[in-house]
Design an enzyme around this catalytic site. Sequence first.
Site, mmCIF file in Angstrom:
data_model
loop_
_atom_site.group_PDB
_atom_site.id
_atom_site.type_symbol
_atom_site.label_atom_id
_atom_site.label_comp_id
_atom_site.label_asym_id
_atom_site.label_seq_id
_atom_site.Cartn_x
_atom_site.Cartn_y
_atom_site.Cartn_z
ATOM 1 N N HIS A 1 2.429 -17.422 -6.820
ATOM 2 C CA HIS A 1 3.449 -17.461 -7.863
ATOM 3 C C HIS A 1 4.207 -16.145 -7.874
ATOM 4 O O HIS A 1 3.620 -15.066 -7.788
ATOM 5 C CB HIS A 1 2.840 -17.681 -9.244
ATOM 6 N N ASP B 1 3.306 -25.770 -22.401
ATOM 7 C CA ASP B 1 4.052 -24.627 -21.882
ATOM 8 C C ASP B 1 5.547 -24.920 -21.840
ATOM 9 O O ASP B 1 6.366 -24.067 -22.204
ATOM 10 C CB ASP B 1 3.552 -24.258 -20.492
ATOM 11 N N ARG C 1 10.761 -20.082 -26.739
ATOM 12 C CA ARG C 1 10.813 -18.656 -26.413
ATOM 13 C C ARG C 1 12.194 -18.272 -25.905
ATOM 14 O O ARG C 1 12.702 -17.184 -26.206
ATOM 15 C CB ARG C 1 9.758 -18.327 -25.354
ATOM 16 N N SER D 1 1.671 -18.699 -19.884
ATOM 17 C CA SER D 1 2.618 -19.674 -19.337
ATOM 18 C C SER D 1 2.408 -19.847 -17.834
ATOM 19 O O SER D 1 2.258 -20.971 -17.336
ATOM 20 C CB SER D 1 4.054 -19.209 -19.620
ATOM 21 N N LYS E 1 -0.028 -23.226 -15.714
ATOM 22 C CA LYS E 1 0.501 -24.100 -14.659
ATOM 23 C C LYS E 1 -0.274 -23.927 -13.354
ATOM 24 O O LYS E 1 -0.581 -24.906 -12.662
ATOM 25 C CB LYS E 1 1.991 -23.814 -14.439
#
Length: 428
Positions: free
Chosen positions: A83, A162, A169, A184, A188
Amino acid sequence: MFSMTDIIAKKKNGEKLSEQQIRDLIDGYVNGDIPDYQMSALLMAIYFNGMDEDEIYILTDAMKNSGEVIDLTDIKGNKVDKHSSGGVGDKLSLTACPVAAAAGVKIAKMSGRGLGFTGGTIDKLESVPGFRTDIPMDEFKANVNEIGLSIISQSEEIAKADKMIYALRDVTSTVDVPALIASSIMSKKLAMGSDAVLLDVKYGDGALMKTKEDAENLAKLMIMIGEKNGKRTDALISDMDQPLGNCVGNSLEIAEAIKTLKGNGPEDMFKSTVEMAGRMIYLGGIAETVAEGERIAEEMISSGRAFEKFREFIIRQGGDVNVIDDISLLPVAAVKREIKGKDVGIIDKSQIRHISALAVGTASQICGAGRTKKGEKVDPGAGILLNKKAGDTVEPDDAIALLYASDEDKAQEAIYKLTNCWDYIKIK
């Protein structure tokens, strides 16, 4: 029945929320029992008072379990996910993943689209004609089992809480909260079911985290979450003060990824690819050390196996292999403009000291490569090719960038945005 008012008041006063309170508020919000205005109030209380590690871990777990959790146990071998916290010109999923897969690591990755000035892996892949990112889960798993690599678009069923909370947000100025960022991202990643996760946490002008210290603190939080969930978790801290590579924009980045996999891409792209792929190879158990992983990564590129893996991956998901073999066939935007040194104020031989990643990313977005709102279509051929970056010398008549835009108005607006992008000093 829990009281959302009590939960808000508790966090407003800087107190710790219990596990039951956190799970109740996530369940209640997903089920529609908690209105947006109350969740917004809680997010702002968290913004000011934070959460401790126990709260962040529980929040992540609750969000992970608010939607589908993927079972990858029928895929043989160690599954490694990666990520990136986002950046300008960050095309490392297109390079590091095929390199690691060529070495024997199984890569089962779900990626997102770009929003704002940061690009998205899915948009880049879809600039290859015919490439499919919405393949069924059984096909996704079969691809990983058989060729070691598949990348698909994010499912609406993954970490539902999320998605709902992030939307709030985004409009309540609570995006830059370490506790909320960590939960968050990791909700995932954990829901995708891989055995290990590599995090690329960026800092600087073109990143959410502006300082290296902030990036390191965020990385520590996410590593803590991953390891508590029994996942091998590691992080790279990356500088995003200037764009990664020379290309920003979807098809432009595909072309640069191909050059990098063939061993003739920009130096910073090659170095970052080897570093990231090396760690993925290590996390996947193919190498005993990160250094060995990096040596294997270099071998995958020099031998041509990494490019062949990328080519196989594109074919497997329906992409036109002709554009992979001949990058001149990739989409190109309608308007092309050359920007010279004199166009940005350079009147003598100079050296580039800095180039703003944020300005370049925003200009690429203006060209048509990015979105200003979710769901907006992008121009796959729009973007910016940088000929000069930090450390390079430039003359007034040198082409410092090529700009590709959807139309003339967008081109002119993007050029204006780039005017003060380059910081330079005269060479005596």
